[in-house]
Design a protein around this motif. Structure first.
Motif, PDB file in Angstrom:
ATOM      1  N   THR A 246      83.644  61.198 123.729  1.00  0.00           N
ATOM      2  CA  THR A 246      83.460  59.984 122.941  1.00  0.00           C
ATOM      3  C   THR A 246      82.867  58.872 123.795  1.00  0.00           C
ATOM      4  O   THR A 246      83.439  58.492 124.818  1.00  0.00           O
ATOM      5  N   ALA A 247      81.716  58.365 123.369  1.00  0.00           N
ATOM      6  CA  ALA A 247      81.076  57.241 124.047  1.00  0.00           C
ATOM      7  C   ALA A 247      81.641  55.946 123.470  1.00  0.00           C
ATOM      8  O   ALA A 247      81.562  55.711 122.259  1.00  0.00           O
ATOM      9  N   ASN A 248      82.224  55.124 124.334  1.00  0.00           N
ATOM     10  CA  ASN A 248      82.837  53.865 123.897  1.00  0.00           C
ATOM     11  C   ASN A 248      81.952  52.698 124.313  1.00  0.00           C
ATOM     12  O   ASN A 248      81.739  52.461 125.508  1.00  0.00           O
ATOM     13  N   HIS A 249      81.453  51.963 123.330  1.00  0.00           N
ATOM     14  CA  HIS A 249      80.622  50.789 123.577  1.00  0.00           C
ATOM     15  C   HIS A 249      81.400  49.544 123.140  1.00  0.00           C
ATOM     16  O   HIS A 249      81.648  49.356 121.943  1.00  0.00           O
TER      17      HIS A 249
ATOM     18  N   MET B 193      82.799  50.072 119.500  1.00  0.00           N
ATOM     19  CA  MET B 193      82.065  51.099 118.759  1.00  0.00           C
ATOM     20  C   MET B 193      82.264  52.432 119.468  1.00  0.00           C
ATOM     21  O   MET B 193      82.134  52.502 120.686  1.00  0.00           O
ATOM     22  N   THR B 194      82.563  53.484 118.722  1.00  0.00           N
ATOM     23  CA  THR B 194      82.686  54.808 119.329  1.00  0.00           C
ATOM     24  C   THR B 194      81.637  55.733 118.730  1.00  0.00           C
ATOM     25  O   THR B 194      81.383  55.698 117.520  1.00  0.00           O
ATOM     26  N   MET B 195      81.027  56.518 119.599  1.00  0.00           N
ATOM     27  CA  MET B 195      80.028  57.490 119.160  1.00  0.00           C
ATOM     28  C   MET B 195      80.415  58.863 119.695  1.00  0.00           C
ATOM     29  O   MET B 195      80.771  58.997 120.870  1.00  0.00           O
ATOM     30  N   LYS B 196      80.331  59.855 118.831  1.00  0.00           N
ATOM     31  CA  LYS B 196      80.686  61.219 119.226  1.00  0.00           C
ATOM     32  C   LYS B 196      79.784  62.203 118.491  1.00  0.00           C
ATOM     33  O   LYS B 196      79.005  61.816 117.620  1.00  0.00           O
ATOM     34  N   SER B 197      79.886  63.459 118.879  1.00  0.00           N
ATOM     35  CA  SER B 197      79.152  64.524 118.216  1.00  0.00           C
ATOM     36  C   SER B 197      77.652  64.218 118.186  1.00  0.00           C
ATOM     37  O   SER B 197      77.043  63.994 119.221  1.00  0.00           O
ATOM     38  N   THR B 198      77.065  64.191 116.983  1.00  0.00           N
ATOM     39  CA  THR B 198      75.621  63.988 116.852  1.00  0.00           C
ATOM     40  C   THR B 198      75.178  62.607 117.326  1.00  0.00           C
ATOM     41  O   THR B 198      73.998  62.403 117.631  1.00  0.00           O
ATOM     42  N   GLN B 199      76.117  61.654 117.406  1.00  0.00           N
ATOM     43  CA  GLN B 199      75.753  60.289 117.800  1.00  0.00           C
ATOM     44  C   GLN B 199      75.709  60.096 119.314  1.00  0.00           C
ATOM     45  O   GLN B 199      75.311  59.036 119.795  1.00  0.00           O
ATOM     46  N   LEU B 200      76.120  61.101 120.070  1.00  0.00           N
ATOM     47  CA  LEU B 200      76.056  60.984 121.532  1.00  0.00           C
ATOM     48  C   LEU B 200      74.608  60.839 122.001  1.00  0.00           C
ATOM     49  O   LEU B 200      74.337  60.159 122.993  1.00  0.00           O
ATOM     50  N   LYS B 201      73.678  61.464 121.290  1.00  0.00           N
ATOM     51  CA  LYS B 201      72.268  61.330 121.631  1.00  0.00           C
ATOM     52  C   LYS B 201      71.808  59.880 121.462  1.00  0.00           C
ATOM     53  O   LYS B 201      71.055  59.348 122.283  1.00  0.00           O
ATOM     54  N   VAL B 202      72.285  59.237 120.399  1.00  0.00           N
ATOM     55  CA  VAL B 202      71.963  57.824 120.165  1.00  0.00           C
ATOM     56  C   VAL B 202      72.549  56.969 121.279  1.00  0.00           C
ATOM     57  O   VAL B 202      71.907  56.046 121.783  1.00  0.00           O
TER      58      VAL B 202
ATOM     59  N   TYR C 213      71.043  43.214 120.724  1.00  0.00           N
ATOM     60  CA  TYR C 213      70.434  44.370 120.076  1.00  0.00           C
ATOM     61  C   TYR C 213      70.687  44.331 118.574  1.00  0.00           C
ATOM     62  O   TYR C 213      71.713  43.819 118.121  1.00  0.00           O
ATOM     63  N   ARG C 214      69.733  44.868 117.831  1.00  0.00           N
ATOM     64  CA  ARG C 214      69.882  44.980 116.387  1.00  0.00           C
ATOM     65  C   ARG C 214      70.345  46.385 116.038  1.00  0.00           C
ATOM     66  O   ARG C 214      69.725  47.366 116.426  1.00  0.00           O
ATOM     67  N   LEU C 215      71.479  46.473 115.321  1.00  0.00           N
ATOM     68  CA  LEU C 215      72.017  47.751 114.868  1.00  0.00           C
ATOM     69  C   LEU C 215      71.788  47.894 113.369  1.00  0.00           C
ATOM     70  O   LEU C 215      72.144  47.002 112.596  1.00  0.00           O
ATOM     71  N   LYS C 216      71.180  49.003 112.988  1.00  0.00           N
ATOM     72  CA  LYS C 216      71.046  49.339 111.579  1.00  0.00           C
ATOM     73  C   LYS C 216      71.571  50.757 111.375  1.00  0.00           C
ATOM     74  O   LYS C 216      71.742  51.501 112.343  1.00  0.00           O
ATOM     75  N   SER C 217      71.819  51.114 110.139  1.00  0.00           N
ATOM     76  CA  SER C 217      72.239  52.485 109.858  1.00  0.00           C
ATOM     77  C   SER C 217      71.102  53.237 109.170  1.00  0.00           C
ATOM     78  O   SER C 217      70.335  52.661 108.398  1.00  0.00           O
ATOM     79  N   VAL C 218      71.004  54.509 109.490  1.00  0.00           N
ATOM     80  CA  VAL C 218      69.988  55.370 108.879  1.00  0.00           C
ATOM     81  C   VAL C 218      70.669  56.643 108.400  1.00  0.00           C
ATOM     82  O   VAL C 218      71.672  57.087 108.971  1.00  0.00           O
ATOM     83  N   GLU C 219      70.127  57.229 107.357  1.00  0.00           N
ATOM     84  CA  GLU C 219      70.708  58.457 106.819  1.00  0.00           C
ATOM     85  C   GLU C 219      70.053  59.667 107.463  1.00  0.00           C
ATOM     86  O   GLU C 219      68.830  59.766 107.557  1.00  0.00           O
ATOM     87  N   ASN C 220      70.889  60.592 107.922  1.00  0.00           N
ATOM     88  CA  ASN C 220      70.416  61.841 108.518  1.00  0.00           C
ATOM     89  C   ASN C 220      70.817  63.000 107.609  1.00  0.00           C
ATOM     90  O   ASN C 220      71.889  62.979 107.002  1.00  0.00           O
ATOM     91  N   ALA C 221      69.964  64.000 107.549  1.00  0.00           N
ATOM     92  CA  ALA C 221      70.247  65.144 106.694  1.00  0.00           C
ATOM     93  C   ALA C 221      70.336  66.411 107.523  1.00  0.00           C
ATOM     94  O   ALA C 221      69.476  66.688 108.358  1.00  0.00           O
ATOM     95  N   GLY C 222      71.433  67.179 107.296  1.00  0.00           N
ATOM     96  CA  GLY C 222      71.595  68.476 107.941  1.00  0.00           C
ATOM     97  C   GLY C 222      71.351  69.579 106.934  1.00  0.00           C
ATOM     98  O   GLY C 222      70.902  69.323 105.802  1.00  0.00           O
TER      99      GLY C 222
ATOM    100  N   TYR D 183      73.085  55.670 113.692  1.00  0.00           N
ATOM    101  CA  TYR D 183      72.674  54.358 114.178  1.00  0.00           C
ATOM    102  C   TYR D 183      71.183  54.310 114.497  1.00  0.00           C
ATOM    103  O   TYR D 183      70.603  55.287 114.963  1.00  0.00           O
ATOM    104  N   ASN D 184      70.595  53.155 114.246  1.00  0.00           N
ATOM    105  CA  ASN D 184      69.258  52.847 114.739  1.00  0.00           C
ATOM    106  C   ASN D 184      69.404  51.574 115.565  1.00  0.00           C
ATOM    107  O   ASN D 184      69.880  50.546 115.056  1.00  0.00           O
ATOM    108  N   ILE D 185      69.041  51.651 116.837  1.00  0.00           N
ATOM    109  CA  ILE D 185      69.288  50.532 117.761  1.00  0.00           C
ATOM    110  C   ILE D 185      67.989  50.082 118.412  1.00  0.00           C
ATOM    111  O   ILE D 185      67.218  50.909 118.913  1.00  0.00           O
ATOM    112  N   ALA D 186      67.754  48.775 118.404  1.00  0.00           N
ATOM    113  CA  ALA D 186      66.548  48.228 119.029  1.00  0.00           C
ATOM    114  C   ALA D 186      66.892  46.940 119.769  1.00  0.00           C
ATOM    115  O   ALA D 186      67.739  46.161 119.318  1.00  0.00           O
ATOM    116  N   MET D 187      66.249  46.730 120.904  1.00  0.00           N
ATOM    117  CA  MET D 187      66.450  45.488 121.653  1.00  0.00           C
ATOM    118  C   MET D 187      65.802  44.346 120.888  1.00  0.00           C
ATOM    119  O   MET D 187      64.646  44.433 120.485  1.00  0.00           O
ATOM    120  N   LEU D 188      66.551  43.261 120.677  1.00  0.00           N
ATOM    121  CA  LEU D 188      66.064  42.144 119.870  1.00  0.00           C
ATOM    122  C   LEU D 188      65.548  40.995 120.733  1.00  0.00           C
ATOM    123  O   LEU D 188      64.407  40.568 120.610  1.00  0.00           O
TER     124      LEU D 188
END
Length: 255
Positions: A139-142, A156-165, A196-205, A213-218
């Motif tokens: 688990t990545a803890n931000h 914020m915690t990221m795990k599984s598929t979100q570790l790449k983000v 940073y600007r955080l937005k959400s995006v839909e992913n399909a498996g 998450y979609n993250i960009a430096m603001l």
């Protein structure tokens, strides 16, 4: 003057002339420390999140998949519009969880440390499983500050598929530099110097979809007060980590 009249006079002279919350700042909070407070989680809601189910006890009015949700303030943020955050501290943890079907809720251990992976094997779902059947979920803890009219601290915690983000965000943060006026050389910028600007995006498996998450430096932080808040938050988290590490080493020396 009678004793009764004197008492009345005393009470009147001690009465408040106006509400002055500033003069009484902090009164009543003296015995609270960080262990007595709840650090909010900034959750990215999914279609299966309890907060989105109208008949669930944890339902939040207006909550939808793809929204961000503060677990303490109960505030919802649009995932499409996004939110501004200032990252302050990062830590990877290795909590131990019971299998999902056992529905035991909280992790059995918040952090078994990276060495625990040596005791796991990967199952058919590529999950790291211990001999007792429990899973180790990296688990990545931000730790961040949500930027706004009233800035809020959150995790914020990221795990599984979100570790790449998470790794991508870490690389983006590490790629921020400042120029040292004394030497003219580029030096790494503090993590908490950028917004940073955080937005959400839909992913399909293949079988389901989820929001990520979609993250960009603001921009750079340009407010001294918010920068000081972020710096203080970093120092408090750093101190906790150092104390934890010291206790861990002391425990090892006792064996």
């Amino acid at each position: 003057m009678s004793e009764e009249t004197g008492n009345v006079t005393t009470k009147q002279s001690g009465a408040l002339a106006k509400l002055d919350f500033v003069a009484d700042s902090g009164m009543g909070l003296e015995n609270m420390d960080k262990a007595d407070l709840a650090l909010p989680f900034l959750k990215l809601l999914q279609s299966g999140s309890d907060e989105t189910k109208k008949k669930h006890a944890k339902y939040v009015d207006g909550a939808e998949a793809g929204m961000f949700y503060n677990t303490v303030t109960k505030k919802l943020y649009s995932g499409e519009k996004g939110i501004e955050v200032i990252p302050v501290f990062y830590k990877m943890t290795y909590p131990e969880w019971a299998p999902f079907e056992r529905r035991e809720g909280r992790p059995i251990s918040n952090d078994r440390g990276p060495e625990i992976l040596k005791e796991t094997t990967q199952n058919n779902s590529n999950k790291d499983v211990l001999s007792n059947g429990n899973e180790i979920i990296k688990t990545a803890n931000h730790f961040v500050i949500i930027n706004g009219e009233r800035p809020e601290k959150a995790l914020m915690t990221m795990k599984s598929t979100q570790l790449k983000v998470s790794r991508g965000w870490n690389s983006l943060m590490e790629d921020q530099f400042e120029t040292d006026p004394k030497t003219g050389k580029s030096i790494p910028a503090p993590m908490f110097s950028r917004i940073y600007r955080l937005k959400s995006v839909e992913n399909a498996g293949s079988n389901f979809s989820w929001h990520g998450y979609n993250i960009a430096m603001l921009k750079k932080v340009d407010d001294i007060a918010i920068y000081q808040m972020a710096r203080d938050f970093y120092n408090s988290l750093k101190n906790v980590q150092q104390k934890t590490a010291t206790v861990s080493e002391d425990n090892k020396s006792n064996y």
